[in-house]
Design an enzyme around this catalytic site. Sequence first.
Site, PDB file in Angstrom:
ATOM      1  N   HIS A 128      36.253  29.139  34.507  1.00 40.55           N
ATOM      2  CA  HIS A 128      35.872  27.964  35.307  1.00 40.55           C
ATOM      3  C   HIS A 128      36.751  26.763  34.939  1.00 40.55           C
ATOM      4  CE1 HIS A 128      31.586  29.823  35.289  1.00 40.55           C
ATOM      5  NE2 HIS A 128      32.048  29.963  36.519  1.00 40.55           N
TER       6      HIS A 128
ATOM      7  N   LYS B  13      16.317  31.509  41.153  1.00 38.84           N
ATOM      8  CA  LYS B  13      17.137  32.345  40.276  1.00 38.84           C
ATOM      9  C   LYS B  13      16.875  31.970  38.827  1.00 38.84           C
ATOM     10  CE  LYS B  13      21.954  33.802  39.799  1.00 38.84           C
ATOM     11  NZ  LYS B  13      23.330  33.518  40.213  1.00 38.84           N
TER      12      LYS B  13
ATOM     13  N   ARG C  92      38.646  36.156  41.430  1.00 36.80           N
ATOM     14  CA  ARG C  92      39.129  36.902  40.265  1.00 36.80           C
ATOM     15  C   ARG C  92      39.738  38.236  40.663  1.00 36.80           C
ATOM     16  NH1 ARG C  92      33.381  36.192  37.618  1.00 36.80           N
ATOM     17  NH2 ARG C  92      33.044  36.738  39.793  1.00 36.80           N
TER      18      ARG C  92
ATOM     19  N   SER D 132      30.017  34.531  33.975  1.00 34.32           N
ATOM     20  CA  SER D 132      28.925  33.999  33.147  1.00 34.32           C
ATOM     21  C   SER D 132      27.958  35.119  32.771  1.00 34.32           C
ATOM     22  CB  SER D 132      28.173  32.901  33.899  1.00 34.32           C
ATOM     23  OG  SER D 132      29.036  31.831  34.191  1.00 34.32           O
TER      24      SER D 132
END
Length: 169
Positions: free
Chosen positions: A19, A43, A92, A130
């Site tokens: 990030h 979440k 990514r 993450s």
Amino acid sequence: MPKRIAVYPGSFDPIHNGHLDIIERCRPLFDEVLIAVLHNEGKQALFSVEERVEIIRERIVHLPDCRVESFTGLLVDFMDRVGARAVVRGLRAVSDFEYEFQMALMNRRLNPRVETVFMMPREDYSYLSSRLVKEVYALGGDLSGLVPEPVLERLRQRLRLAPVGSPAG
Ligand code: PNS
């Protein structure tokens, strides 16, 4: 001329070096980079939104053209409120593409003024997420070079108090 503001949205639970690499890469392209942490009640996260904002703020304090805020609701509505037209997202691998493509086109449909800019992180971070940071940390793996030391310290404090594997996200 109006300021060119880019919004870099995400969950950032927690922020990692991939990030931070994206933030560094997009800074020269915009007048201001606004990191937007989604406040998603649905979440379960390891860190609260307030903690995530604080963790990020500590990491960008030396960058005058960067700030961090949390948001709820639609990203495009938040962008209107802050006067931003560009969404920055990191790509990514090919596996990211489908989800990102759908989001970019939905955001464009919701607000045709919004453009999504995809950026690739440094190769060393191209597998980093993450979710993996939390999993590897909880199982005792080495995360050196992948997350800033203060984030590791936060993980230490948080996961010492909770049984291994209990927080999802
Ligand atoms: O880091 P993440 O979890 O992949 O980030 C996803 C995020 C926060 C960018 C996305 O879920 C989002 O923008 N949520 C806000 C609600 C919204 O606008 N939904 C419609 C997206 S097309």
